[in-house]
Design a protein around this motif. Structure first.
Motif, short mmCIF file in Angstrom:
data_model
loop_
_atom_site.label_atom_id
_atom_site.label_comp_id
_atom_site.label_asym_id
_atom_site.label_seq_id
_atom_site.Cartn_x
_atom_site.Cartn_y
_atom_site.Cartn_z
N ASP A 3 6.04 -4.14 -2.18
CA ASP A 3 6.27 -4.54 0.03
C ASP A 3 7.52 -4.14 0.36
O ASP A 3 8.03 -3.59 1.27
CB ASP A 3 6.08 -6.16 -0.04
CG ASP A 3 4.44 -6.25 -0.71
OD1 ASP A 3 4.01 -6.06 -0.92
OD2 ASP A 3 4.34 -7.59 -0.38
N ASP A 4 8.79 -4.02 -0.29
CA ASP A 4 9.86 -3.68 0.38
C ASP A 4 10.02 -2.16 -0.10
O ASP A 4 9.96 -1.93 1.46
CB ASP A 4 11.43 -3.70 -0.74
CG ASP A 4 11.08 -6.01 -1.06
OD1 ASP A 4 11.39 -6.18 0.18
OD2 ASP A 4 12.17 -5.98 -1.96
N ALA A 6 7.04 -0.40 0.99
CA ALA A 6 6.17 0.41 1.63
C ALA A 6 7.08 -0.17 3.14
O ALA A 6 6.66 0.65 3.91
CB ALA A 6 5.02 -0.90 1.87
N GLY A 7 7.77 -1.48 3.41
CA GLY A 7 8.51 -2.12 4.22
C GLY A 7 9.15 -1.01 4.67
O GLY A 7 9.80 -0.41 6.43
N LEU A 8 10.31 -0.81 3.51
CA LEU A 8 11.14 0.04 4.27
C LEU A 8 10.90 1.70 4.36
O LEU A 8 11.18 2.40 5.82
CB LEU A 8 12.59 0.60 2.78
CG LEU A 8 12.89 -0.42 3.06
CD1 LEU A 8 13.41 0.07 0.88
CD2 LEU A 8 14.10 -0.12 3.79
N THR A 10 8.07 2.57 6.82
CA THR A 10 7.57 2.09 7.50
C THR A 10 8.02 2.49 8.61
O THR A 10 8.35 2.66 9.73
CB THR A 10 7.09 0.43 7.60
OG1 THR A 10 5.52 1.11 6.62
CG2 THR A 10 5.62 0.80 8.97
N ARG A 11 9.56 1.29 8.24
CA ARG A 11 10.15 1.70 9.20
C ARG A 11 11.33 2.98 9.27
O ARG A 11 11.78 3.84 10.16
CB ARG A 11 12.00 0.42 8.26
CG ARG A 11 11.30 -1.06 8.62
CD ARG A 11 12.50 -1.95 8.41
NE ARG A 11 13.51 -1.95 8.09
CZ ARG A 11 14.36 -1.77 7.64
NH1 ARG A 11 13.90 -2.96 6.65
NH2 ARG A 11 15.37 -1.18 7.55
N ALA A 19 17.42 1.88 7.13
CA ALA A 19 15.87 1.81 6.00
C ALA A 19 16.02 2.75 5.14
O ALA A 19 16.15 3.20 3.80
CB ALA A 19 14.83 1.73 6.61
#
Length: 175
Positions: A3-4, A6-8, A10-11, A19
């Protein structure tokens, strides 16, 4: 990809530079090892990684992820950058191999002032004059050695000759 990541990602796509820095910290060592295997100089490997991340940022909207990760794209980009750096290095070495030794050019006395006028030209124009006029290489060969189009060689040569002609004429008028 956790998830980290994926979140990065996206950012990053939204323009978050922090990010991108986090992705850099996560993948830098692996990409550097990859580049080091492809290149002979450590500095070039660092440059390849830096360029790959610059390109990731620049093309972040169109980058294709593999299984949700930018790492395969980065590995491919590092390999392309490494090839480009090697090509550039080969051209530079070829230019140095063809360039005359500075002592040979200054060994004789320069009564006409041409050599001193040549030294005052911008480096780009000096390189063209040295290779084409002093060393006798064809414009096509000069273009290949410098990695520029033949038309650019012609225009730089014409500009350099005009400057040299003007400077030598001014020296003659002063004498």
């Amino acid at each position: 990809m956790d998830d980290d990541d994926a979140g990065l990602w996206t950012r990053v796509r939204q323009g978050d530079e922090h990010a991108l820095a986090a992705l850099f910290d996560r993948y830098d060592a692996r990409l550097f090892r990859h580049a080091s295997r492809l290149l002979t100089h450590r500095e070039d490997a660092k440059d390849a990684v830096t360029v790959a991340f610059f390109e990731l940022w620049r093309k972040r909207v169109s980058v294709r992820l593999v299984d949700g990760s930018p790492l395969p794209w980065l590995l491919t980009t590092v390999a392309h950058c490494a090839r480009n750096l090697e090509r550039s290095s080969r051209r530079y070495r070829a230019l140095l191999d063809r360039a005359p030794v500075a002592e040979a050019a200054t060994a004789g006395h320069d009564e006409s002032g041409v050599l001193s006028a040549l030294k005052r030209l911008p480096e780009r124009e000096q390189a063209v004059v040295v290779l084409s006029v002093l060393e006798g290489y064809a414009e096509r060969e000069v273009a290949q050695a410098l990695g520029i189009p033949a038309g650019t060689v012609k225009s730089r040569l014409a500009r350099a000759k005009a400057k040299l002609r003007d400077e030598v004429a001014m020296e003659g008028a002063r004498a």
